[in-house]
Design an enzyme around this catalytic site. Structure first.
Site, mmCIF file in Angstrom:
data_model
loop_
_atom_site.group_PDB
_atom_site.id
_atom_site.type_symbol
_atom_site.label_atom_id
_atom_site.label_comp_id
_atom_site.label_asym_id
_atom_site.label_seq_id
_atom_site.Cartn_x
_atom_site.Cartn_y
_atom_site.Cartn_z
ATOM 1 N N ILE A 66 0.891 -1.157 0.000
ATOM 2 C CA ILE A 66 0.000 0.000 0.000
ATOM 3 C C ILE A 66 0.930 1.207 0.000
ATOM 4 O O ILE A 66 1.846 1.302 0.823
ATOM 5 C CB ILE A 66 -0.961 0.010 1.211
ATOM 6 C CG1 ILE A 66 -1.884 1.251 1.170
ATOM 7 C CG2 ILE A 66 -0.229 -0.070 2.531
ATOM 8 C CD1 ILE A 66 -2.980 1.246 2.231
ATOM 9 N N SER A 67 0.751 2.096 -0.964
ATOM 10 C CA SER A 67 1.694 3.197 -1.151
ATOM 11 C C SER A 67 1.711 4.148 0.050
ATOM 12 O O SER A 67 0.730 4.279 0.790
ATOM 13 C CB SER A 67 1.338 4.000 -2.409
ATOM 14 O OG SER A 67 1.600 3.251 -3.565
ATOM 15 N N GLN A 68 2.836 4.809 0.201
ATOM 16 C CA GLN A 68 2.996 5.870 1.194
ATOM 17 C C GLN A 68 1.917 6.937 0.942
ATOM 18 O O GLN A 68 1.677 7.318 -0.208
ATOM 19 C CB GLN A 68 4.389 6.463 1.015
ATOM 20 C CG GLN A 68 4.745 7.591 1.940
ATOM 21 C CD GLN A 68 6.124 8.165 1.604
ATOM 22 O OE1 GLN A 68 6.802 7.675 0.705
ATOM 23 N NE2 GLN A 68 6.518 9.197 2.310
#
Length: 218
Positions: A66-68
């Site tokens: 899950i992206s920053q």
């Protein structure tokens, strides 16, 4: 297991995250409001509950992350999403980025190549809330020609090059945002397709994404 309780503590941590994103240069209030509205911990295992609002990526399985939050906000801000825009997302992953786009009022068509992740999307918590979000299992390099053309396209994995079939599926006047380059670091590009069909390319900051791969896995 995931926790679907959104407590005062969670909401407070989201506000802190939004303030941090502002300090880091995110200025689009609609993007910040969407980040504030979406419980990020709903997209992570409950083991991450206490740290879900830290500004960093987390593993979600199948070698994906899950992206920053800063990266999500940065790409979304560059995309300049308008209500009712038709948006193609390459790389559904946790569905967090797609949910932000849906919260902004876009019609979101999102592709996942990992079969196991795609199957998990059938249990998506907000399925009845965001009827403007559609899930597909497929090869991101191919896009979704039968549903195009699209106003906006966003790629959430490191593309080795700008995929030509996705350029074809972008409307004149449309915008594509993607990280390009192989290796540990990628340039964030914004590509605008002119009315005549030529491309205007702008390069922004460096980021680090998992690689965009061809085909389907599963």
């Amino acid at each position: 297991m995931r926790s679907y309780e959104d407590t005062y503590q969670h909401k407070g941590l989201r506000r802190q995250l939004v303030n941090l994103l502002k300090e880091k240069g995110i200025s689009d209030e609609r993007v910040l409001d969407a980040i504030n509205a979406i419980p990020r911990h709903f997209f992570l295992d409950s083991a991450f509950d206490k740290i879900a609002y830290e500004d960093r990526a987390f593993p979600i399985g199948e070698g994906q992350t899950i992206s920053q939050p800063y990266t999500v906000a940065y790409q979304t801000q560059l995309l300049n999403v308008k209500k009712s825009d038709k948006v193609l997302e390459i790389g559904t992953g946790s569905v967090y980025q797609a949910t932000i786009l849906a919260e902004l009022g876009a019609w979101v068509f999102t592709i996942e190549r990992q079969k196991k992740l795609y199957e998990l999307h059938k249990k998506y918590y907000f399925r009845n809330k965001y009827l403007n979000l559609k899930f597909f299992y497929g090869d991101g390099f191919e896009g979704l020609p039968t549903f195009g053309p699209f106003d906006k396209i966003i790629i959430t994995a490191a593309a080795p090059f700008v995929p030509p079939k996705l350029v074809e599926q972008l409307k004149p006047g449309g915008i594509m945002v993607l990280p390009v380059d192989e290796g540990n670091s990628q340039r964030m590009l914004r590509i605008t397709k002119t009315a005549e069909g030529s491309l205007i390319e702008e390069a922004f900051d460096q980021f680090s994404f998992v690689p965009m791969l061809t085909g389907r896995n599963g």
